[in-house]
Design an enzyme around this catalytic site. Sequence first.
Site, PDB file in Angstrom:
ATOM      1  N   ASN A  20      19.993  34.233  22.886  1.00  0.00           N
ATOM      2  CA  ASN A  20      20.883  34.821  23.991  1.00  0.00           C
ATOM      3  C   ASN A  20      22.376  34.113  23.766  1.00  0.00           C
ATOM      4  O   ASN A  20      22.376  33.169  23.447  1.00  0.00           O
ATOM      5  CB  ASN A  20      20.575  34.526  25.262  1.00  0.00           C
ATOM      6  CG  ASN A  20      21.369  34.908  26.284  1.00  0.00           C
ATOM      7  OD1 ASN A  20      22.001  35.645  26.606  1.00  0.00           O
ATOM      8  ND2 ASN A  20      21.591  34.095  27.372  1.00  0.00           N
ATOM      9  N   GLY A  21      23.331  35.097  23.573  1.00  0.00           N
ATOM     10  CA  GLY A  21      24.724  34.573  23.486  1.00  0.00           C
ATOM     11  C   GLY A  21      25.625  35.151  22.363  1.00  0.00           C
ATOM     12  O   GLY A  21      24.901  36.344  21.888  1.00  0.00           O
ATOM     13  N   ARG A  68      18.384  41.258  33.138  1.00  0.00           N
ATOM     14  CA  ARG A  68      19.299  40.618  32.288  1.00  0.00           C
ATOM     15  C   ARG A  68      19.896  41.269  31.164  1.00  0.00           C
ATOM     16  O   ARG A  68      20.763  41.182  30.508  1.00  0.00           O
ATOM     17  CB  ARG A  68      18.835  39.134  31.647  1.00  0.00           C
ATOM     18  CG  ARG A  68      18.377  38.159  32.655  1.00  0.00           C
ATOM     19  CD  ARG A  68      17.951  36.806  32.303  1.00  0.00           C
ATOM     20  NE  ARG A  68      18.866  36.259  31.398  1.00  0.00           N
ATOM     21  CZ  ARG A  68      19.956  35.250  31.996  1.00  0.00           C
ATOM     22  NH1 ARG A  68      19.610  35.153  33.414  1.00  0.00           N
ATOM     23  NH2 ARG A  68      20.660  34.719  31.416  1.00  0.00           N
ATOM     24  N   LYS A 106      22.598  42.046  34.290  1.00  0.00           N
ATOM     25  CA  LYS A 106      22.900  41.398  35.639  1.00  0.00           C
ATOM     26  C   LYS A 106      23.690  39.926  35.498  1.00  0.00           C
ATOM     27  O   LYS A 106      24.681  39.952  36.367  1.00  0.00           O
ATOM     28  CB  LYS A 106      21.609  40.862  36.036  1.00  0.00           C
ATOM     29  CG  LYS A 106      21.472  40.118  37.440  1.00  0.00           C
ATOM     30  CD  LYS A 106      21.767  40.832  38.676  1.00  0.00           C
ATOM     31  CE  LYS A 106      21.845  40.114  39.849  1.00  0.00           C
ATOM     32  NZ  LYS A 106      22.675  40.909  40.779  1.00  0.00           N
ATOM     33  N   LYS A 118      30.425  49.287  43.597  1.00  0.00           N
ATOM     34  CA  LYS A 118      28.860  49.637  43.926  1.00  0.00           C
ATOM     35  C   LYS A 118      28.772  51.157  43.483  1.00  0.00           C
ATOM     36  O   LYS A 118      27.834  51.265  42.696  1.00  0.00           O
ATOM     37  CB  LYS A 118      28.514  49.428  45.515  1.00  0.00           C
ATOM     38  CG  LYS A 118      28.334  48.149  45.899  1.00  0.00           C
ATOM     39  CD  LYS A 118      27.231  47.300  45.355  1.00  0.00           C
ATOM     40  CE  LYS A 118      27.447  46.564  44.105  1.00  0.00           C
ATOM     41  NZ  LYS A 118      28.088  45.347  44.199  1.00  0.00           N
ATOM     42  N   TRP A 152      20.204  42.533  25.635  1.00  0.00           N
ATOM     43  CA  TRP A 152      21.696  43.468  26.043  1.00  0.00           C
ATOM     44  C   TRP A 152      22.268  43.293  24.670  1.00  0.00           C
ATOM     45  O   TRP A 152      22.903  42.245  24.330  1.00  0.00           O
ATOM     46  CB  TRP A 152      22.379  42.718  27.225  1.00  0.00           C
ATOM     47  CG  TRP A 152      23.450  43.587  27.649  1.00  0.00           C
ATOM     48  CD1 TRP A 152      23.267  44.882  28.402  1.00  0.00           C
ATOM     49  CD2 TRP A 152      24.833  43.434  27.258  1.00  0.00           C
ATOM     50  NE1 TRP A 152      24.698  45.190  28.737  1.00  0.00           N
ATOM     51  CE2 TRP A 152      25.711  44.385  28.055  1.00  0.00           C
ATOM     52  CE3 TRP A 152      25.377  42.611  26.371  1.00  0.00           C
ATOM     53  CZ2 TRP A 152      26.982  44.455  27.702  1.00  0.00           C
ATOM     54  CZ3 TRP A 152      26.772  42.530  26.331  1.00  0.00           C
ATOM     55  CH2 TRP A 152      27.354  43.587  27.099  1.00  0.00           C
ATOM     56  N   GLU A 195      29.261  51.522  39.341  1.00  0.00           N
ATOM     57  CA  GLU A 195      28.318  50.808  38.782  1.00  0.00           C
ATOM     58  C   GLU A 195      26.897  51.435  38.813  1.00  0.00           C
ATOM     59  O   GLU A 195      25.870  51.394  37.557  1.00  0.00           O
ATOM     60  CB  GLU A 195      28.088  49.379  38.705  1.00  0.00           C
ATOM     61  CG  GLU A 195      27.776  48.806  40.150  1.00  0.00           C
ATOM     62  CD  GLU A 195      27.548  47.349  39.968  1.00  0.00           C
ATOM     63  OE1 GLU A 195      27.597  46.815  39.000  1.00  0.00           O
ATOM     64  OE2 GLU A 195      27.691  46.668  41.175  1.00  0.00           O
ATOM     65  N   GLU A 212      34.848  46.493  46.847  1.00  0.00           N
ATOM     66  CA  GLU A 212      33.453  46.511  46.809  1.00  0.00           C
ATOM     67  C   GLU A 212      32.733  47.869  46.831  1.00  0.00           C
ATOM     68  O   GLU A 212      31.795  48.063  45.842  1.00  0.00           O
ATOM     69  CB  GLU A 212      32.855  45.293  47.766  1.00  0.00           C
ATOM     70  CG  GLU A 212      31.359  45.182  47.666  1.00  0.00           C
ATOM     71  CD  GLU A 212      30.862  44.600  46.303  1.00  0.00           C
ATOM     72  OE1 GLU A 212      31.321  44.337  45.275  1.00  0.00           O
ATOM     73  OE2 GLU A 212      29.420  44.624  46.233  1.00  0.00           O
ATOM     74  N   CYS A 269      20.734  38.112  27.729  1.00  0.00           N
ATOM     75  CA  CYS A 269      19.367  38.701  27.569  1.00  0.00           C
ATOM     76  C   CYS A 269      18.564  37.615  28.071  1.00  0.00           C
ATOM     77  O   CYS A 269      18.622  36.670  28.568  1.00  0.00           O
ATOM     78  CB  CYS A 269      19.091  38.310  25.815  1.00  0.00           C
ATOM     79  SG  CYS A 269      20.455  39.227  24.851  1.00  0.00           S
ATOM     80  N   HIS A 272      52.503  54.034  48.280  1.00  0.00           N
ATOM     81  CA  HIS A 272      53.075  53.482  46.772  1.00  0.00           C
ATOM     82  C   HIS A 272      52.601  54.196  45.822  1.00  0.00           C
ATOM     83  O   HIS A 272      52.960  53.667  44.537  1.00  0.00           O
ATOM     84  CB  HIS A 272      53.123  51.919  46.763  1.00  0.00           C
ATOM     85  CG  HIS A 272      54.024  51.535  48.074  1.00  0.00           C
ATOM     86  ND1 HIS A 272      55.212  51.318  48.118  1.00  0.00           N
ATOM     87  CD2 HIS A 272      53.261  50.909  49.297  1.00  0.00           C
ATOM     88  CE1 HIS A 272      55.512  50.852  49.354  1.00  0.00           C
ATOM     89  NE2 HIS A 272      54.450  50.479  49.998  1.00  0.00           N
TER      90      HIS A 272
HETATM   91  O1  M6R Z   1      26.388  36.105  38.512  1.00  0.00           O
HETATM   92  P1  M6R Z   1      27.684  36.379  38.834  1.00  0.00           P
HETATM   93  O2  M6R Z   1      27.873  36.294  40.285  1.00  0.00           O
HETATM   94  O3  M6R Z   1      28.783  35.293  38.283  1.00  0.00           O
HETATM   95  O4  M6R Z   1      28.250  37.589  38.339  1.00  0.00           O
HETATM   96  C1  M6R Z   1      29.591  38.217  38.671  1.00  0.00           C
HETATM   97  C2  M6R Z   1      29.449  39.712  38.324  1.00  0.00           C
HETATM   98  O5  M6R Z   1      29.288  39.883  36.795  1.00  0.00           O
HETATM   99  C3  M6R Z   1      28.775  40.495  39.113  1.00  0.00           C
HETATM  100  O6  M6R Z   1      28.966  40.433  40.661  1.00  0.00           O
HETATM  101  C4  M6R Z   1      28.887  41.937  38.809  1.00  0.00           C
HETATM  102  O7  M6R Z   1      30.176  42.276  39.191  1.00  0.00           O
HETATM  103  C5  M6R Z   1      27.806  42.672  39.581  1.00  0.00           C
HETATM  104  N1  M6R Z   1      27.098  43.635  38.634  1.00  0.00           N
HETATM  105  C6  M6R Z   1      28.302  43.699  40.819  1.00  0.00           C
HETATM  106  O8  M6R Z   1      27.413  44.176  41.400  1.00  0.00           O
END
Ligand code: M6R
Length: 615
Positions: free
Chosen positions: A102-103, A27, A610, A488, A76, A491, A484, A2, A507
Site C-alpha cells: 500500500n502506498g 480502502r 475511504k 456528499k 486502489w 461523491e 458538506e 489499499c 458576488h
Molecule cells: O480519514 P480522514 O478523515 O482524514 O479523511 C479525509 C477525507 O478524505 C474524507 O473526509 C473524504 O472527504 C470523505 N470521502 C468525505 O465523505
Amino acid sequence: MCGIVGYVGPRPSQDILLAGLARLEYRGYDSAGVAVIDGDGALGVRKKAGKLAVLRDSLVDAPLPDGSTGIGHTRWATHGGPTDGNAHPHLADHDKLAVIHNGIIENFSALRDELLADGVVFRSETDTEVAAALLGREYAGNGGDLQRAFRSVVNRLEGAFTLLAMHQDHPGLVVGARRNSPLVIGLGEGENFLGSDVAAFIEYTRKALAIGQDQIVSITPDAVTVTDFAGTPVDPEPFDVSWDAAAAEKGGWSSFMAKEVAEQPEAVANTIRGRIQDGQVVIPELDGLDELFIGINRVIITACGTASYAALVGKYAIEQWARVAVDVELAHEFRYRDPVIGADTLVVSISQSGETMDTLMAVKYARERGARTLSICNTQGATIPRESDAVVYTHAGPEVAVASTKAFSAQITALLLLGLHMGRVRGAVADASVDVDELAALPEKIAKVLESEQEHVTQLAGWMADTRSVLFLGRHVGYPIALEGALKLKEISYIHAEGFAAGELKHGPIALIEPGQPVFVLVPSPRHSALVHSKVVSNIQEIRARGARVIVIAEEGDVAVLPFADEVIRIPLAGAMFEPLLAVVPLQIFAMALATAKGLDVDQPRNLAKSVTVE
Ligand code: M6R
C-alpha cells in the site's frame, strides 16, 4: 488506499484473508488478490480486477489449495490501471515469493531500471512488482534469509509504503514493514495477523499492537517481532480495540452509509461520554496538558475533505469560546506555502482514519517547526495521533462507507468539546453550563431529525433523481454544512453540486440560478441573530425571484421562510454552534437517497477510496 491483510496460524488462511479483505474493501475496490502457502509448501496466487466479489467467485469456482500462511490485498490503483496483471500480490524468485503493498514507492523508476539492467522481466506496470523483484534478488543473493533481505529492501525504498511478504520456503512466516502508511498487528492464540487496520482481524481478536514509523514486523503463529529499519528490537504499543466485529457489519441495513447515518446519535453520545463533569467539559486525555492551550496566539486546524468542513465549524466554536484566532487550512496546501507557525501556534489535525497522508504530512511539518500539535481522530493506533502531542478520540465506531457521515458529526462534537475545554483552561468562558446542556441534548435531537425527516427527504430525492446540478447555501456555521451537503452529493450521486456562503451569492454564484435550479438553503435560527437570519431570508428571496426551486432547512417554528420556500425541512431548536449537527442530517439522507434512486452503490462510489494514504 489499499487494504492489506496477513495471517499465520493453524486455520485455513483463505477464508480469513477473504473475510479481512471484505472488511477492508472500503480502502480500495478496483482489484483484489490473495497468496497462500499450501500444506505442501507451494505458493498459490489468485488475483482479479474488479471488486472483491470477482476474486471470491473465482476462488469458489476453482479454489486454491489451502494453507495456513497467507496474505491478501484489495487495491486502489496508483501505478498501472486496475487489471488482473496489476493486481497484488506480485511475485518474484521464480514465483516462490509474494509481495503486497500500500502506498507509493517514489524511487521505483530508478530501481526498475537497475533491475531491468539485471535482466529482470516485469509483468505489471506497478511499483510493487519492483519491490518484489528487489526482494527476490536480495533473498537469492543472501542464501535465503527472508527477514534480512526484507530489511535490506525497505531501506532502499523511498516514499510511503506498507509492504508484506512471504516465501514458500518459509511457511508460517509473514514479514511486514511500514513507512507513512498504516499497519497493525492482531494477536491471537497460536495465530497472528497483520492488517491495514484492525477491521482486518476484528472477527478473531481485539488485542492489537501498533507498529511505529519505519518499523519491521515478523509474525509466526507463536511470536511477533518488531524492529526498526536497522534491525534494533522495539516494543510495539499494545491496545485493545474498543468495538467488536458486529460494529463493522451492515447488520440488516441496505448499506453501510444508511447504517452510519442512523448511528449518529450514538456516535455523538459516545464522543461526549465521560467528558462532562459537574456541568463542565473536562477531556481526560488532556489532563495535565493545559500548556498546549495557554500562551498560544493562534490555532490552525488542518484536515481534508469532510474533516476540513468539520474544522470550519470548529473555527467558529473555538474562536467564540476560547477567544483565540483560528484558521482552517487544507492539509495538502498547508506545508507547501511556508506558513507562519511556531511555538505559539497550536495545530489541530482532524482525521477519521488517522492515516490521511496529506494530514499526516501537515502534522509532521507543524512539529518540525515547533508548533504544538493535537489530533482529533476516530481510529485507535493510527499514525496521526501517534505523531501528535495529544489526541482527542472521537468514538464514532468503525466507519466503512466511503462517504463520511457519523465521523463528521463526531468530529464536530469533539471540536465543540475542545472549544469548551480550551475556553475553561484559558479562562475565557465564565459559565458554559448552557452550552454544556446543549451538547448533552444533541444525540436526542439528531435522533429526532432522523425520525421526522427521513421519509420526507427520501421522497424529495426520488423526485429529483434526474437533477443535474444542486446548489447549497449557508451562512455562519451553516456555510461549512452547505459545503458538506455538496460534497456528499457529488461523491455518491455524481451530480454537480456546489456549496456557497450565502453572502457570496451576489458576488458571482447567483449567475448560476435559472428557473428550476434546486437550491438548499440552511437558515440559521432568528433566536441567535435576527440580523443574520434576515440576511439569509433576503438571499432566499433573491434566488426565488430568479426561478430557483428553494429547499429550506430551518428550525421548527421559523415561519419567515414559508412564503419563499418550495420545501421546508425542519430541525429542532438548538444553540448556534449545535445547529450544524442537526442540519447536516437531511443533507446526508438526501445524497444517499438520490444516489440510491439512481441505482448507484452508495458505499463504494467510483474513483474513491475511504482512506487516502497517498499524497
Ligand atoms: O480519514 P480522514 O478523515 O482524514 O479523511 C479525509 C477525507 O478524505 C474524507 O473526509 C473524504 O472527504 C470523505 N470521502 C468525505 O465523505
